[in-house]
Design a protein around this motif. Structure first.
Motif, PDB file in Angstrom:
ATOM      1  N   ASN A   1      16.622  -4.827  19.334  1.00 33.38           N
ATOM      2  CA  ASN A   1      17.642  -5.780  18.887  1.00 33.38           C
ATOM      3  C   ASN A   1      17.132  -7.203  18.720  1.00 33.38           C
ATOM      4  O   ASN A   1      17.921  -8.128  18.543  1.00 33.38           O
ATOM      5  CB  ASN A   1      18.841  -5.757  19.864  1.00 33.38           C
TER       6      ASN A   1
ATOM      7  N   LYS B   1      16.703  -4.351  24.167  1.00 34.78           N
ATOM      8  CA  LYS B   1      17.046  -5.742  23.860  1.00 34.78           C
ATOM      9  C   LYS B   1      16.019  -6.408  22.936  1.00 34.78           C
ATOM     10  O   LYS B   1      16.356  -7.031  21.935  1.00 34.78           O
ATOM     11  CB  LYS B   1      17.200  -6.563  25.151  1.00 34.78           C
TER      12      LYS B   1
ATOM     13  N   GLU C   1      16.092  -9.539  20.720  1.00 34.05           N
ATOM     14  CA  GLU C   1      16.410 -10.634  21.640  1.00 34.05           C
ATOM     15  C   GLU C   1      15.132 -11.348  22.068  1.00 34.05           C
ATOM     16  O   GLU C   1      14.037 -10.802  21.958  1.00 34.05           O
ATOM     17  CB  GLU C   1      17.172 -10.103  22.866  1.00 34.05           C
ATOM     18  N   ASP C   2      15.282 -12.565  22.563  1.00 34.25           N
ATOM     19  CA  ASP C   2      14.134 -13.419  22.902  1.00 34.25           C
ATOM     20  C   ASP C   2      13.320 -12.836  24.068  1.00 34.25           C
ATOM     21  O   ASP C   2      13.863 -12.610  25.157  1.00 34.25           O
ATOM     22  CB  ASP C   2      14.648 -14.822  23.273  1.00 34.25           C
TER      23      ASP C   2
ATOM     24  N   LYS D   1      13.349 -14.915  27.360  1.00 29.58           N
ATOM     25  CA  LYS D   1      14.658 -14.869  28.042  1.00 29.58           C
ATOM     26  C   LYS D   1      14.809 -13.541  28.789  1.00 29.58           C
ATOM     27  O   LYS D   1      15.226 -13.500  29.946  1.00 29.58           O
ATOM     28  CB  LYS D   1      15.786 -15.034  27.007  1.00 29.58           C
ATOM     29  N   VAL D   2      14.403 -12.466  28.143  1.00 28.73           N
ATOM     30  CA  VAL D   2      14.510 -11.150  28.782  1.00 28.73           C
ATOM     31  C   VAL D   2      13.518 -11.037  29.941  1.00 28.73           C
ATOM     32  O   VAL D   2      13.855 -10.542  31.014  1.00 28.73           O
ATOM     33  CB  VAL D   2      14.304 -10.014  27.754  1.00 28.73           C
TER      34      VAL D   2
END
Ligand code: TEU
Ligand code: CA
Length: 559
Positions: free
Chosen positions: A400, A396, A402-403, A406-407
């Motif tokens: 990719n 993620k 992603e933040d 957040k993860v």
């Protein structure tokens, strides 16, 4: 014990790596468990489910087995294990071992042989396929991120791994492989164990042809559950396993079955079908997941929890049997997920325990829940050890974009390491788990949450569990009584009755920090004997109307 002793038993799950280290290497071990058997006897449990202690490279902390008949060096020797079994049996404790036969380790001798050549005698112990259109044989996603297939240069084929790349799936279509499994099971049964917990056992039968699965637009691979869960031959295999390995032993079996529904569970647990005694189903631990899976967070709502548990209580009421759990080594800590681990940690831990132990089925206590142990928040991803978490983070965030925050938040809420921080035995360094450096950091709250404090405090979560377990032993209604909801539409109070041989038990649970009023249905006597509560309660009060305190639980045996 009665023929179906497992209906009356309370099971305690030990995740050995995190339970107790006896030799200072920072890793829990068998001698550490032996040193704590009296603690477990005091708690009052009957059965211990021991997560894998077999030889393993620990890619998935023992769920990747390289020798099914050897004990992992880090955990000890076979002599240590035999002493553990003996010490358990001396205390009237039973032992069920973890059976992990959907897959082995890629370091297992069978796989080392299998990958050597296409005509190797062990080739068909695993699932090998040619690639398709220059890529993997199908679009299935691994439960640990990425493709469920790994290309192997030596023979220019791919092998299936529904979990990590070091956990190749075993080919249950091969009768020779099945015989190897049954013989291995008898090796352990002959040593005197009392049953098995069967790891993802409903994955062992895959749909013929291994077809592509329905792939969501935004996903590179497809969650292939429909093609490997509850497959076409699963009942044949389980019935053959019972006939060739389990029959003739007075043992219990619990099949871990992600994706199983009530109707299928009726088939798996119907006594005359001789498959398994009970299943671990996953509906209640999927209620706070969105369409994107476990990391796609959704709030956990009591109404949904009540509906799910009611469906399973009623569904298996007359056939089969329920297992009852709210956490294990794969799930976050129950007091953090279903209760309130801040202002009402102790009250909500006791309320949830009351819930589990007053339902119909066999309750499972996961190590540390009897202390009200909580989730953990490590600042750095480098403090996490679980392959499922690390693979997800890499896919993620690293791959990719992603933040990160957040993860990390999704890891705090759902990560498996929440349940794997070492047991907190006392307020000394590392919670008394080890004199060395723990393999996974201890939860910093060990100074106030630990066994030493719990044993000394009569109002601790530990002593509440001890009383609850004692109540089950004294009151068959708690094991065999029928289940019916009362106040079925309330959004804070979860209340139900148990009925058995003319007795009625009323259980009222406040799943909120509010103070809602419990209303006793008019056809009930308003007097009962208070069996247990997590607050001080005047046992003689009329229970026609009861204002419940935050996370208050009460259990009454009605006159
Ligand atoms: O878990 C199977 C399983 O479905 C888990 O992957 C679970 O759904 C997921 O981890 C939730 O986050 C069993 C074992 O309990 C688990 O520890 C192993 O990693 C897995 O099988 C492979 O053996
Ligand atoms: Ca150790």
């Amino acid at each position: 014990m009665s023929k179906q002793w497992w209906k009356e038993a309370v099971v305690y799950q030990i995740y050995p790596r995190s339970f107790k280290d006896s030799n200072g290497d920072g890793i829990g071990d068998i001698n550490g468990i032996i040193s704590k058997l009296d603690y477990l006897k005091e708690l009052g449990i009957d059965v211990i489910w021991l997560s894998p202690v077999y030889d393993s490279p620990n890619d998935d902390n023992g769920y990747d087995i390289s020798d099914y008949r050897g004990i992992m060096d880090e955990f000890g020797t076979m002599a240590d294990w035999e002493r553990l079994l003996d010490e358990m049996h001396k205390r009237g404790l039973k032992l069920i071992m973890d059976l992990v036969v959907n897959h082995s380790s890629d370091e297992h001798a069978w796989f080392v042989e299998s990958r050597k050549s296409k005509d190797n005698p062990y080739r068909d112990y695993y699932i090998w396929r040619d690639g398709k259109d220059g890529g993997e044989p199908n679009n299935w996603e691994s439960c640990f991120s990425g493709s469920a297939w790994k290309y192997d240069e030596a023979t220019d084929q791919y092998f299936l791994h529904l979990f990590s790349q070091k956990q190749p799936d075993l080919n249950w279509e091969n009768p020779k492989l099945r015989e190897e499994v049954y013989n291995m099971m008898k090796f352990w049964l002959e040593k005197g164990i009392d049953g098995f917990r069967m790891d993802v056992i409903n994955f062992i039968s895959k749909v013929d042809g291994l077809p592509d699965a329905e792939k969501p637009e935004d996903r590179k691979y497809a969650p292939g559950g429909d093609y490997f869960m509850n497959g076409p031959k699963i009942h044949d295999y389980l019935q053959e396993m019972h006939e060739k390995a389990l029959s003739g032993y007075d043992v219990m079996t619990v099949g871990e079955m992600p994706g199983v529904n009530v109707e299928e569970a009726k088939l798996y647990t119907a006594e005359d079908r001789k498959e398994v005694n009970m299943v671990f189903q996953f509906e209640h631990v999927d209620l706070d997941s969105g369409p994107g899976g476990k990391w796609d967070l959704r709030p956990m709502r009591m109404i949904a929890l009540r509906d799910s548990f009611t469906k399973w209580q009623k569904g298996l009421e007359h056939e089969g049997w329920n297992s009852l759990y709210l956490n294990n080594h794969d799930q976050p800590r129950m007091v953090s997920r279903f209760g309130n681990d801040k202002e009402y940690r102790i009250e909500s831990a006791k309320m949830l325990a009351t819930f589990l132990h007053t339902l119909k089925g066999t309750p499972y206590i996961y190590q540390g829940e009897e202390l009200g142990m909580t989730n953990v928040e490590f600042n750095s991803i480098d403090d996490y050890q679980d392959i499922e978490t690390l693979n997800m983070y890499r896919e993620k965030v690293i791959e990719n974009g992603e933040d990160h925050d957040k993860v990390m938040h999704s890891i705090y809420v759902k990560g498996r390491d929440n349940a794997r921080t070492p047991i907190q035995w006392d307020d000394s360094e590392h919670g008394g788990f080890t004199t060395g450096t723990p393999w996974l950091k201890v939860n910093p709250n060990y100074k106030e949450i630990n066994v030493k404090h719990a044993m000394a405090d009569p109002d601790s979560v530990f002593h509440y569990y001890r009383k609850l377990i004692g109540l089950r032993k004294e009151n068959p209604i708690m094991v065999y009584g029928s289940y019916d909801l009362i106040m079925p539409d309330h959004d804070q109070i979860y209340a139900y009755t148990r009925k058995y041989e003319g007795q009625t038990m009323i259980i009222m649970l406040n799943f909120s920090s509010g103070t809602p009023v419990f209303q006793l249905p008019s056809d009930f006597e308003s007097k009962g004997e208070l069996l247990i509560s997590n607050y001080d309660v005047n046992g003689d009060e009329d229970i026609h109307e009861v204002e419940l305190r935050p996370y208050e639980a009460r259990v009454y045996l009605m006159k």
